[in-house]
Write a protein that holds these residues in place. Sequence first.
Motif, PDB file in Angstrom:
ATOM      1  N   LYS A 193       0.837  -1.207   0.000  1.00  0.00           N
ATOM      2  CA  LYS A 193       0.000   0.000   0.000  1.00  0.00           C
ATOM      3  C   LYS A 193       0.868   1.253   0.000  1.00  0.00           C
ATOM      4  O   LYS A 193       0.577   2.224  -0.700  1.00  0.00           O
ATOM      5  CB  LYS A 193      -0.917   0.000   1.225  1.00  0.00           C
ATOM      6  N   LEU A 194       1.941   1.216   0.816  1.00  0.00           N
ATOM      7  CA  LEU A 194       2.838   2.365   0.891  1.00  0.00           C
ATOM      8  C   LEU A 194       3.509   2.604  -0.456  1.00  0.00           C
ATOM      9  O   LEU A 194       3.622   3.740  -0.922  1.00  0.00           O
ATOM     10  CB  LEU A 194       3.890   2.129   1.976  1.00  0.00           C
ATOM     11  N   HIS A 251       2.380   1.637  -3.402  1.00  0.00           N
ATOM     12  CA  HIS A 251       1.387   2.109  -4.372  1.00  0.00           C
ATOM     13  C   HIS A 251       1.037   3.565  -4.109  1.00  0.00           C
ATOM     14  O   HIS A 251       0.843   4.348  -5.049  1.00  0.00           O
ATOM     15  CB  HIS A 251       0.140   1.236  -4.282  1.00  0.00           C
ATOM     16  N   THR A 252       0.967   3.935  -2.818  1.00  0.00           N
ATOM     17  CA  THR A 252       0.688   5.339  -2.483  1.00  0.00           C
ATOM     18  C   THR A 252       1.785   6.245  -3.009  1.00  0.00           C
ATOM     19  O   THR A 252       1.513   7.309  -3.583  1.00  0.00           O
ATOM     20  CB  THR A 252       0.564   5.504  -0.954  1.00  0.00           C
ATOM     21  N   GLN A 253       3.034   5.808  -2.833  1.00  0.00           N
ATOM     22  CA  GLN A 253       4.132   6.631  -3.334  1.00  0.00           C
ATOM     23  C   GLN A 253       4.130   6.678  -4.853  1.00  0.00           C
ATOM     24  O   GLN A 253       4.455   7.690  -5.464  1.00  0.00           O
ATOM     25  CB  GLN A 253       5.475   6.111  -2.844  1.00  0.00           C
ATOM     26  N   LEU A 283       1.438   6.526  -6.757  1.00  0.00           N
ATOM     27  CA  LEU A 283       0.402   7.489  -7.132  1.00  0.00           C
ATOM     28  C   LEU A 283       0.878   8.921  -6.886  1.00  0.00           C
ATOM     29  O   LEU A 283       0.585   9.832  -7.662  1.00  0.00           O
ATOM     30  CB  LEU A 283      -0.873   7.216  -6.330  1.00  0.00           C
ATOM     31  N   GLU A 284       1.641   9.081  -5.783  1.00  0.00           N
ATOM     32  CA  GLU A 284       2.208  10.400  -5.490  1.00  0.00           C
ATOM     33  C   GLU A 284       3.183  10.800  -6.602  1.00  0.00           C
ATOM     34  O   GLU A 284       3.183  11.953  -7.051  1.00  0.00           O
ATOM     35  CB  GLU A 284       2.929  10.331  -4.141  1.00  0.00           C
ATOM     36  N   THR A 300       8.755  13.221   1.389  1.00  0.00           N
ATOM     37  CA  THR A 300       8.252  12.489   2.556  1.00  0.00           C
ATOM     38  C   THR A 300       9.341  11.681   3.242  1.00  0.00           C
ATOM     39  O   THR A 300       9.135  11.161   4.337  1.00  0.00           O
ATOM     40  CB  THR A 300       7.132  11.519   2.131  1.00  0.00           C
TER      41      THR A 300
END
Length: 466
Positions: free
Chosen positions: A187-188, A190-192, A194-195, A422
Amino acid sequence: MIGMDQDKITHLVEENDLLRNELRVAHEAAELTAELVVKQFEQTEREKQRFQTVAANLEGFRRTLDQISDGVFMLDSRSNRFIYVNQGGLMLTGYSEKELSSMTFTDLIPSLSTDEMEKTFKKLRVEPHEPITLTSTKTRKNGVMVPVEIFLQYISPEGRPGRFFSLVRNISERLLEEKEKEKMQAKLLHTQKLESVGALAAGIAHEINTPIQYIGTNLQFFEESCEDIDEVLTSMMELLEEMKDGKVNKERVEALESLMEEIELDFLREEIPSAVKQAREGVNKVSSLVNAMKAFSHPGSRDKEIGNINEIIETTLQVSRNEWKYVADVELDLAADMPNINCHVNEIGQVLLNIIVNGAHAINDRLTEDPQGAKGVIHIGTEAWQDSVEIKIADNGKGIPQEIIDKIFDPFFTTKDVGKGTGQGLAIARDVIISKHKGTIEVNSEPGRGAEFVITLPKDGGEEHE
C-alpha cells in the motif's frame, strides 16, 4: 631353678612387650580404619548431596525448559528417535512423550523425506559447530498443519554419546505479521507511486502536449491543402471531360496552370509527406508516453515476473523526462547482452524513478546556487554478471554530505523542504532491493561532485536465498 625362673621372667617380659606392641599397632589400625570409615561416610554424604543437587538442578532445568513455549527435542544420534521433549514440544505436536519416543522427525514433517533428513544429520555430524535452520510444516496429531522454524545442532558431550538437539518454533503468527507487513508495504509503495504519478502528471501532460500541438498544426495544414488540391482536381476533371469531347480550351489549361502555381502544388507535394511523417512520429511519441505511463502506474503482480532492466530504465526515463530534461542530459551505457531477470518490474521502476528524480533535483540545486554552471549529466549504466545484474546511476549534482549519508535510507529522513519530500523514496528503494529481491544497494558520494547509486539484483530474483 633361679636361673630358669629368670629365663621365664625374661620370656614373659618379651611376650608382654610384643603383646603391648601388637595392641598399639591394632589400636593405630583401628584409629586409621575409623578415620577411613568416617572419611568414606563423609565422601558418601558429599556424593549424595552432590547427586541430590544435580538432580535438583536437572529437575529445575527440566521445569525451566517446560516453561518455554517453543518445542525442545533431543534425538538419539543412532536411531534418530526422540529421547527427550519438553512440554512446549508436547503441546506443539499433540503427542505424548511415550508416543514420541518411537517417532522421528520425518514422522512429524511429511515434507522431509528420510533421505533428506539423513543428509541433514550427516552434515551436522561432519560440522557439529554449524547449526542448521530451516522452515517447514509440522503435522500435529489431529492432522492440523503448523508452519514451523526448526533449529538443529549436533551436540557431543565429552565421554558421552552424541545427541541431536532441536528447537522448534511455531511461526504462524510471524507469517501473519509478515503478510500484514507486506500488505502495508505494498500500500505504501502504491501510495508513493500514485504520489509520483501526480508529481509527474504536469510534466507528462507537457510531454504529450508538444507532439499533440504539431499533430494539430499538421492536420490543419492537411485540411487547407486538401481544399486547394480538391480545387485543382476539380479543374483537372473538367479539363479532362473537354479533352474527351475533343475540345481543348487553351484558356482552361492556362487557368489550371495558374491555379497550380497559386496553391503552390509543388510545395504541397514536398511538404505533405513530411507533415504525415511528423504527425505519425507525434502519434508514436504520444502512444509511447501513454504506454510508459500505463506500465509505470500499473499496480503490478504480487509475484515476481520476467523483466528486462534496460527496458525498465527506458520506460522510467520516458515518464520522468520533464523532471530532468531542463537541468541534465542523460547518458546511457546499457549492456547489449542484458538478460531478462525475475523481479517485481513495477517496484524496480519505482526505485529507479526515485533515484533519477533525486539526481535531477540535486543537479537543479547546484544550478540554483550557480546559475552560470553547465547543464548536469545523469549517467546510467548496466552490466550483466554470472548470477546477477548491476545498475549504476550517477549524477553530478550537489552530492550528499558525509554526516548524513548513513541516514538516507532511513524511513522519513529527508533534506527537502516540508511538502517537497516524505523521506520514503530511498527507504522504499532499500526495502524493494534488499528485502524483496535479496540484492544490494549502495551509495557513493562526494559533496560538490555528485552521487552514484550501485544496485545489484540476482537474476533469479533472490528465490534461492529465501
